[in-house]
Design a protein around this motif. Structure first.
Motif, PDB file in Angstrom:
ATOM      1  N   ILE A  81       5.464   0.890  10.271  1.00  0.00           N
ATOM      2  CA  ILE A  81       4.504  -0.178  10.564  1.00  0.00           C
ATOM      3  C   ILE A  81       4.855  -1.442   9.785  1.00  0.00           C
ATOM      4  O   ILE A  81       5.193  -1.383   8.600  1.00  0.00           O
ATOM      5  N   ARG A 189      -3.917   2.596  12.476  1.00  0.00           N
ATOM      6  CA  ARG A 189      -3.087   3.690  11.978  1.00  0.00           C
ATOM      7  C   ARG A 189      -3.688   5.039  12.329  1.00  0.00           C
ATOM      8  O   ARG A 189      -2.956   5.997  12.649  1.00  0.00           O
ATOM      9  N   ILE A 199       3.803   8.432  10.061  1.00  0.00           N
ATOM     10  CA  ILE A 199       4.058   7.096   9.513  1.00  0.00           C
ATOM     11  C   ILE A 199       4.882   7.256   8.239  1.00  0.00           C
ATOM     12  O   ILE A 199       4.376   7.659   7.190  1.00  0.00           O
ATOM     13  N   ASN A 202       5.268   1.602   5.627  1.00  0.00           N
ATOM     14  CA  ASN A 202       4.306   0.560   5.982  1.00  0.00           C
ATOM     15  C   ASN A 202       4.621  -0.654   5.107  1.00  0.00           C
ATOM     16  O   ASN A 202       4.635  -0.544   3.884  1.00  0.00           O
ATOM     17  N   GLY A 216       0.486   5.943   5.344  1.00  0.00           N
ATOM     18  CA  GLY A 216       1.864   6.372   5.527  1.00  0.00           C
ATOM     19  C   GLY A 216       2.447   7.005   4.276  1.00  0.00           C
ATOM     20  O   GLY A 216       1.827   7.017   3.205  1.00  0.00           O
TER      21      GLY A 216
END
Length: 230
Positions: A81, A189, A199, A202, A216
């Motif tokens: 992300i 998220r 994840i 980030n 994450g």
């Protein structure tokens, strides 16, 4: 034996601004509205004279090392992300006109700036972005920009600056109106994790990009002493 403690020159503006910037980046000073007036030139020098670039380079190189340590299952659910503003693309030219954050945020002026689609890519982050795409991660971009007013301009700006191949771009819509960045980004998220994504990383320039739920496996804070987003 008594402790020795060095004396501090309280008139040293440069020293104060170094301490202020450290406190901002470590999230010890929160909810600040503007850069202290006496620190305008300090922030300008930090952002434009090379140290900001050196700091970014160090952070991104460390992210590369982390990426190389990950063994992906290549099932299509390995996610990364990124925030957008001052993470992927830079608003430095806009904030130059705001004395590098000494003036209060003006949403109408920022909207006019963003509609121009003139935000340049941050080269180290674009390098990281391309590394992730090539490695097999699904990259998601999550921004607080409004979907209705800035969606098209943001997509075009990212495209013009070489951000190709990301999985999805999330922008704020009316369902997130009035919510903090932490709440909004946590919900995005949560949706991704609910879809089965893992994840791994980030990246953002604000602590609110990296706090909350489902942040994450690793988070990476990029420097930004020009503004604070709660």
């Amino acid at each position: 034996m008594p402790y020795w403690w060095p004396s501090v020159d309280t008139t040293d503006t440069s020293g104060y601004c170094l301490s202020w910037r450290l406190a901002v980046e470590s999230n010890n000073i929160r909810a600040w509205r503007t850069v202290p007036t006496q620190c305008s030139r300090h922030v300008e020098a930090y952002m434009t004279a090379g140290q900001y670039q050196r700091d970014l380079n160090l952070i991104v190189d460390n992210i590369f090392t982390y990426i190389d340590s990950i063994h992906l299952p290549y099932d299509g659910f390995d996610a990364w992300i990124f925030d957008v503003d001052d993470t992927c693309i830079s608003n430095l030219f806009y904030y130059k006109g705001k004395r590098y954050g000494c003036e209060p945020f003006d949403p109408l002026a920022f909207k006019a700036w963003a509609l121009n689609g003139a935000c340049p890519a941050i080269p180290d982050v674009l390098r990281l972005f391309n590394k992730l795409i090539q490695t097999g991660f699904k990259v998601f971009l999550v921004t607080g920009r409004n979907e209705d007013t800035l969606g098209q301009a943001t997509v075009q700006n990212l495209d013009d600056q070489g951000f190709f191949g990301y999985e999805r771009l999330f922008l704020r819509n009316d369902s997130y109106k009035g919510q903090s960045a932490i709440t909004y980004k946590s919900d995005i998220r949560r949706q991704l994790v609910g879809e089965g994504y893992r994840i791994w990383g980030n990246v953002g320039d604000q602590w609110s990009d990296l706090q909350g739920d489902y942040v994450g496996n690793r988070t990476f804070k990029l420097p930004n002493p020009m503004y604070f987003v709660p």
